[in-house]
Structures are given as C-alpha cells and as structure tokens.
Design a protein around this motif. Structure first.
Motif, PDB file in Angstrom:
ATOM      1  N   LEU A   8      39.345  59.303 -24.918  1.00  0.00           N
ATOM      2  CA  LEU A   8      39.731  60.623 -24.501  1.00  0.00           C
ATOM      3  C   LEU A   8      39.351  60.930 -23.156  1.00  0.00           C
ATOM      4  N   GLY A   9      38.169  60.378 -22.841  1.00  0.00           N
ATOM      5  CA  GLY A   9      37.401  60.662 -21.545  1.00  0.00           C
ATOM      6  C   GLY A   9      38.222  59.897 -20.510  1.00  0.00           C
ATOM      7  N   ALA A  10      38.639  58.674 -20.812  1.00  0.00           N
ATOM      8  CA  ALA A  10      39.455  57.788 -19.822  1.00  0.00           C
ATOM      9  C   ALA A  10      40.691  58.588 -19.537  1.00  0.00           C
ATOM     10  N   VAL A  11      41.372  59.040 -20.652  1.00  0.00           N
ATOM     11  CA  VAL A  11      42.734  59.789 -20.419  1.00  0.00           C
ATOM     12  C   VAL A  11      42.547  61.055 -19.523  1.00  0.00           C
ATOM     13  N   ILE A  12      41.387  61.688 -19.746  1.00  0.00           N
ATOM     14  CA  ILE A  12      41.432  62.835 -18.898  1.00  0.00           C
ATOM     15  C   ILE A  12      40.901  62.473 -17.579  1.00  0.00           C
ATOM     16  N   GLY A  13      40.042  61.419 -17.270  1.00  0.00           N
ATOM     17  CA  GLY A  13      39.807  60.981 -15.983  1.00  0.00           C
ATOM     18  C   GLY A  13      41.047  60.366 -15.239  1.00  0.00           C
ATOM     19  N   VAL A  14      41.967  59.776 -15.745  1.00  0.00           N
ATOM     20  CA  VAL A  14      43.032  59.372 -15.087  1.00  0.00           C
ATOM     21  C   VAL A  14      43.870  60.473 -14.744  1.00  0.00           C
ATOM     22  N   ILE A  15      44.161  61.589 -15.692  1.00  0.00           N
ATOM     23  CA  ILE A  15      44.673  62.669 -15.188  1.00  0.00           C
ATOM     24  C   ILE A  15      44.290  63.437 -14.263  1.00  0.00           C
ATOM     25  N   ALA A  16      42.886  63.575 -14.363  1.00  0.00           N
ATOM     26  CA  ALA A  16      42.218  64.451 -13.088  1.00  0.00           C
ATOM     27  C   ALA A  16      42.417  63.643 -11.673  1.00  0.00           C
ATOM     28  N   LEU A  17      42.400  62.347 -11.732  1.00  0.00           N
ATOM     29  CA  LEU A  17      42.268  61.476 -10.664  1.00  0.00           C
ATOM     30  C   LEU A  17      43.952  61.632  -9.877  1.00  0.00           C
ATOM     31  N   ALA A  18      44.850  61.791 -10.985  1.00  0.00           N
ATOM     32  CA  ALA A  18      46.240  61.762 -10.430  1.00  0.00           C
ATOM     33  C   ALA A  18      46.596  63.270 -10.088  1.00  0.00           C
ATOM     34  N   LEU A  19      45.622  64.167 -10.314  1.00  0.00           N
ATOM     35  CA  LEU A  19      45.830  65.577  -9.955  1.00  0.00           C
ATOM     36  C   LEU A  19      44.857  65.761  -8.435  1.00  0.00           C
ATOM     37  N   ILE A  20      43.924  65.327  -8.492  1.00  0.00           N
ATOM     38  CA  ILE A  20      42.869  65.317  -7.393  1.00  0.00           C
ATOM     39  C   ILE A  20      43.617  64.231  -5.955  1.00  0.00           C
ATOM     40  N   LEU A  21      43.887  63.015  -6.239  1.00  0.00           N
ATOM     41  CA  LEU A  21      44.193  62.248  -4.905  1.00  0.00           C
ATOM     42  C   LEU A  21      45.325  62.960  -4.258  1.00  0.00           C
TER      43      LEU A  21
END
Length: 87
Positions: A8-21
C-alpha cells in the motif's frame, strides 16, 4: 499484514511521485524562464519572432514557454545506451 502495508505504501508513493514530478518540472521550468527572461528577455523574444515569422512572442511569455517545454521534456525523454564490448 506488513506486506499489505508495504504494498500500500509503495502504491501511494508511486501515485504521489506521478503527481509531484510534473508539478515540480513545471515549477523549475518557470523559474528558469524567469531567470532567462531577466537576462535575455527581449533578445530571446525577438529571436523567436524571427524564427517563426511572427510578432506573437513577448519577453513576458518566456517563463510560460520554458515551463511548457520542461513539462514536455519530462515525458519525451530518450535513453541511449552504449553497446558493450561483447563480454
């Protein structure tokens, strides 16, 4: 249970990275554009007008143009790798 939270943390991290970059890329591109416009604004705008045969570009447009180019560059990256020596 810890594997679930790790996933779950990995999925949230990928989504956050996709929005922040992309947002970070636009912000950095805009800041670079402000600096470029500060030093070369009129010259760069005149050069773009000559290249494209228009009078559309003004020195105030440079930050927005560099922000769009930075966002496009984020998605249009190419990776070149050298071929090994055959080992």
């Amino acid at each position: 249970m810890t594997n679930f939270f790790a996933g779950l943390g990995a999925v949230i991290g990928v989504i956050a990275l996709a929005l922040i970059l992309p947002a970070l890329s636009v912000a950095i591109g805009w800041l670079v554009g402000v600096v470029v416009a500060l030093f070369f604004g009129g010259l760069l705008a005149d050069g773009l007008n000559v290249i494209f045969g228009t009078d559309r570009f003004a020195s105030g447009d440079i930050p927005a143009i560099t922000a769009v180019l930075a966002l496009a560059a984020l998605f249009l990256r190419a990776k070149y790798t050298a071929k090994g020596s055959g080992e």
